[in-house]
Design an enzyme around this catalytic site. Structure first.
Site, PDB file in Angstrom:
ATOM      1  N   HIS A  60       0.811  -1.215   0.000  1.00 23.98           N
ATOM      2  CA  HIS A  60       0.000   0.000   0.000  1.00 23.98           C
ATOM      3  C   HIS A  60       0.847   1.269   0.000  1.00 23.98           C
ATOM      4  O   HIS A  60       0.465   2.272  -0.594  1.00 23.98           O
ATOM      5  CB  HIS A  60      -0.909   0.002   1.232  1.00 23.98           C
ATOM      6  CG  HIS A  60      -0.138   0.036   2.516  1.00 23.98           C
ATOM      7  ND1 HIS A  60       0.461  -1.099   3.019  1.00 23.98           N
ATOM      8  CD2 HIS A  60       0.159   1.043   3.365  1.00 23.98           C
ATOM      9  CE1 HIS A  60       1.079  -0.765   4.130  1.00 23.98           C
ATOM     10  NE2 HIS A  60       0.915   0.517   4.363  1.00 23.98           N
ATOM     11  N   ARG A  80      19.471  -6.453  15.165  1.00 20.03           N
ATOM     12  CA  ARG A  80      19.945  -7.610  15.953  1.00 20.03           C
ATOM     13  C   ARG A  80      21.266  -7.267  16.631  1.00 20.03           C
ATOM     14  O   ARG A  80      21.446  -7.468  17.835  1.00 20.03           O
ATOM     15  CB  ARG A  80      20.074  -8.826  15.049  1.00 20.03           C
ATOM     16  CG  ARG A  80      20.320 -10.125  15.811  1.00 20.03           C
ATOM     17  CD  ARG A  80      20.369 -11.330  14.880  1.00 20.03           C
ATOM     18  NE  ARG A  80      19.058 -11.670  14.328  1.00 20.03           N
ATOM     19  CZ  ARG A  80      18.746 -11.727  13.031  1.00 20.03           C
ATOM     20  NH1 ARG A  80      19.674 -11.415  12.115  1.00 20.03           N
ATOM     21  NH2 ARG A  80      17.556 -12.062  12.632  1.00 20.03           N
ATOM     22  N   ALA A  82      22.440  -4.386  17.301  1.00 19.65           N
ATOM     23  CA  ALA A  82      22.285  -3.336  18.306  1.00 19.65           C
ATOM     24  C   ALA A  82      21.762  -3.893  19.620  1.00 19.65           C
ATOM     25  O   ALA A  82      21.794  -3.233  20.649  1.00 19.65           O
ATOM     26  CB  ALA A  82      21.349  -2.258  17.783  1.00 19.65           C
ATOM     27  N   GLY A  83      21.193  -5.141  19.548  1.00 19.62           N
ATOM     28  CA  GLY A  83      20.720  -5.749  20.798  1.00 19.62           C
ATOM     29  C   GLY A  83      19.226  -5.988  20.853  1.00 19.62           C
ATOM     30  O   GLY A  83      18.702  -6.381  21.890  1.00 19.62           O
ATOM     31  N   TYR A  85      15.749  -7.940  20.004  1.00 24.66           N
ATOM     32  CA  TYR A  85      15.379  -9.340  19.748  1.00 24.66           C
ATOM     33  C   TYR A  85      14.823  -9.387  18.332  1.00 24.66           C
ATOM     34  O   TYR A  85      13.807  -8.752  18.041  1.00 24.66           O
ATOM     35  CB  TYR A  85      14.305  -9.811  20.712  1.00 24.66           C
ATOM     36  CG  TYR A  85      14.735  -9.904  22.159  1.00 24.66           C
ATOM     37  CD1 TYR A  85      15.105 -11.146  22.698  1.00 24.66           C
ATOM     38  CD2 TYR A  85      14.773  -8.781  22.979  1.00 24.66           C
ATOM     39  CE1 TYR A  85      15.485 -11.246  24.031  1.00 24.66           C
ATOM     40  CE2 TYR A  85      15.151  -8.874  24.307  1.00 24.66           C
ATOM     41  CZ  TYR A  85      15.503 -10.117  24.818  1.00 24.66           C
ATOM     42  OH  TYR A  85      15.873 -10.207  26.127  1.00 24.66           O
ATOM     43  N   VAL A  86      15.484 -10.116  17.445  1.00 28.67           N
ATOM     44  CA  VAL A  86      15.008 -10.197  16.056  1.00 28.67           C
ATOM     45  C   VAL A  86      14.836 -11.665  15.712  1.00 28.67           C
ATOM     46  O   VAL A  86      15.783 -12.448  15.836  1.00 28.67           O
ATOM     47  CB  VAL A  86      16.007  -9.524  15.074  1.00 28.67           C
ATOM     48  CG1 VAL A  86      15.489  -9.618  13.635  1.00 28.67           C
ATOM     49  CG2 VAL A  86      16.217  -8.062  15.460  1.00 28.67           C
ATOM     50  N   PRO A  87      13.632 -12.071  15.326  1.00 30.59           N
ATOM     51  CA  PRO A  87      13.432 -13.500  14.997  1.00 30.59           C
ATOM     52  C   PRO A  87      14.107 -13.846  13.680  1.00 30.59           C
ATOM     53  O   PRO A  87      14.546 -12.952  12.948  1.00 30.59           O
ATOM     54  CB  PRO A  87      11.910 -13.602  14.878  1.00 30.59           C
ATOM     55  CG  PRO A  87      11.467 -12.235  14.484  1.00 30.59           C
ATOM     56  CD  PRO A  87      12.436 -11.270  15.108  1.00 30.59           C
TER      57      PRO A  87
END
Ligand code: ACO
Ligand code: LMR
Length: 401
Positions: A60, A80, A82-83, A85-87
């Site tokens: 969009h 990630r 930088a700290g 939480y990244v899945p």
């Protein structure tokens, strides 16, 4: 996110970014600089773009990566590092959120709170109406007729049937006033009532007023309304009163003498339905004779009429014009009629109190009023002049009746 950082009620944050733009990178910087200390769970969507050959513009907002660092993958990696939480993929995001929540919960950062009740979302009014679930508040209620179908119905009977099956005016009155089809004898009686009360010459109160008003140059509506407004307890509108008092006296078991005395001493009013200015035992009212004879021949029972005739014997013994008059006869016979039709006592009282019995005179006499109005309009047209126009009436007669 800096504002959430400052809000003590916020324990962690979830960032959903996307391909293109650099705002997520600023978040990464803020984490690194210690401006954001609360756990941040982050995911930039659009990692699929690397599987396309060229540049991809998303959804969009038309998001697209303007530089390598603007790709979703790059931003996810920077966050990630930088700290945050990244899945590994978007699919794991919910589990990661749960994990962070449980960790903080275990540490006591997040305490149990009572879940607030979820407010119900009101249904859309237009849709609910369409689905027949709600309706607007009723302003008017109609239970006598219905015009929503192909043709209007009178108490369920289509007008075409009223015409084709030759319903009489009395039958229509039955449907619209009392919501029932009367048996033939009752319909014939009502028809007769309307016919006999339609007119009684130009000198009676209502006709007199109609003529005066017409002569004053007023229109049909104004003229007949003055006539109708004259109908009251002494002229034409004594039907309800007669029904009420004769019925009451009979129910209480009063003898005719007791009743006459009661009306004089307790109620202190003339007995409604008794007396006539020109009719008397010597000059009986033909209409009354017709009604009585019809009832005696066709009614299953004429109990109240019989009682009223006993009362008449008492009153006429005092004065010969204190006869059971046309209003009185109609009043007591309507009670006898509704009784024979199976109406309960209270139902009959309700009709009387609502003025339903006087309504027969109002309807019938309106025919006469219209006649008198038109008669006045025709006075200048000799062709239509009837010889009786020249009859002189004693103008003293209109009074009570
Ligand atoms: N009950 C008891 N006594 C009566 C009644 C009555 N209904 N009507 C008249 N009287 C008595 C009066 O008390 C008076 O007695 P008095 O001479 O001892 O004083 C005497 O009879 C004459 O009374 P008036 O009012 O002069 O009677 P009048 O003949 O002029 O009036 C009228 C006739 C208006 C019909 C009167 O009898 C009356 O008010 N009746 C009750 C109402 C009624 O039934 N009206 C409908 C008439 S029919 C129609 O309009 C279609
Ligand atoms: C009527 O039907 O109008 C009359 O009975 C009243 C009257 O005065 O004759």
């Amino acid at each position: 996110m800096l504002r959430y950082e400052k809000n003590p009620q916020v324990k962690f944050m979830v960032l959903l970014g996307e391909v293109g733009g650099t705002l997520e990178l600023k978040v990464a910087e803020a984490i690194k600089e210690g401006k954001i200390t609360k756990p941040v769970i982050a995911w930039c969507i659009g990692t699929i773009s690397k599987h396309f050959g060229g540049e991809v513009q998303f959804g969009h907002a038309g998001a697209k990566a303007g530089a390598e660092t603007e790709t979703a993958d790059a931003k996810n990696e920077i966050l990630r590092q930088a700290g945050a939480y990244v899945p590994k993929s978007f699919n794991e995001l919910p589990e990661l959120i749960r994990g962070v929540y449980e960790e903080l919960h275990a540490k006591g950062v997040i305490t149990e709170i009572e879940e607030p009740e979820v407010p119900p979302i009101p249904e859309d009014f237009a849709k609910a109406v369409k689905a027949g679930k709600v309706r607007r508040p009723t302003n008017f209620i109609c239970t006598i007729s219905d015009d929503r179908g192909e043709e209007a119905t009178y108490c369920g009977v289509p007008i075409s049937e009223v015409v084709e099956k030759e319903y009489s005016i009395a039958d229509v009155i039955g449907l619209l006033w009392f919501k029932k089809r009367f048996p033939e004898w009752a319909s014939k009686f009502i028809d007769m009532v309307i016919k006999v009360v339609a007119d009684h010459g130009p000198a009676v109160s209502g006709a007199h007023n109609t003529k005066v008003t017409a002569r004053a140059g007023k229109d049909l509506m104004s003229s007949i309304v003055t006539g109708i407004l004259t109908i009251g307890p002494r002229f034409g509108g004594a039907i309800d009163g007669a029904a009420k008092y004769f019925k009451m006296a009979k129910e209480k078991g009063m003898s005719p003498d007791e009743f006459v005395a009661y009306m004089k001493n307790v109620e202190k009013i003339p007995i409604p339905g008794i007396g006539h200015r020109i009719k008397s035992t010597k000059n009986p009212d033909k209409r009354v004779e017709l009604l009585k004879n019809f009832a005696k021949e066709n009614f299953p029972n004429t109990e109240l009429l019989n009682y009223a005739l006993e009362v008449e014997k008492v009153t006429t013994s005092k004065k010969e014009n204190l006869i059971l008059n046309v209003d009185g006869t109609i009043g007591v016979l309507l009670v006898d009629m509704f009784r024979a039709l199976g109406y309960k006592n209270e139902e009959i009282d309700e009709l009387i109190n609502a003025g339903a019995f006087n309504a027969f005179f109002v309807l019938g006499r309106t025919i006469g009023f219209i006649g008198h109005y038109l008669d006045e309009k025709r006075l200048d047209m000799p062709l239509y002049r009837h010889p009786t126009d020249d009859i002189l009436y004693d103008v003293k007669r209109p009074g009570g009746a």
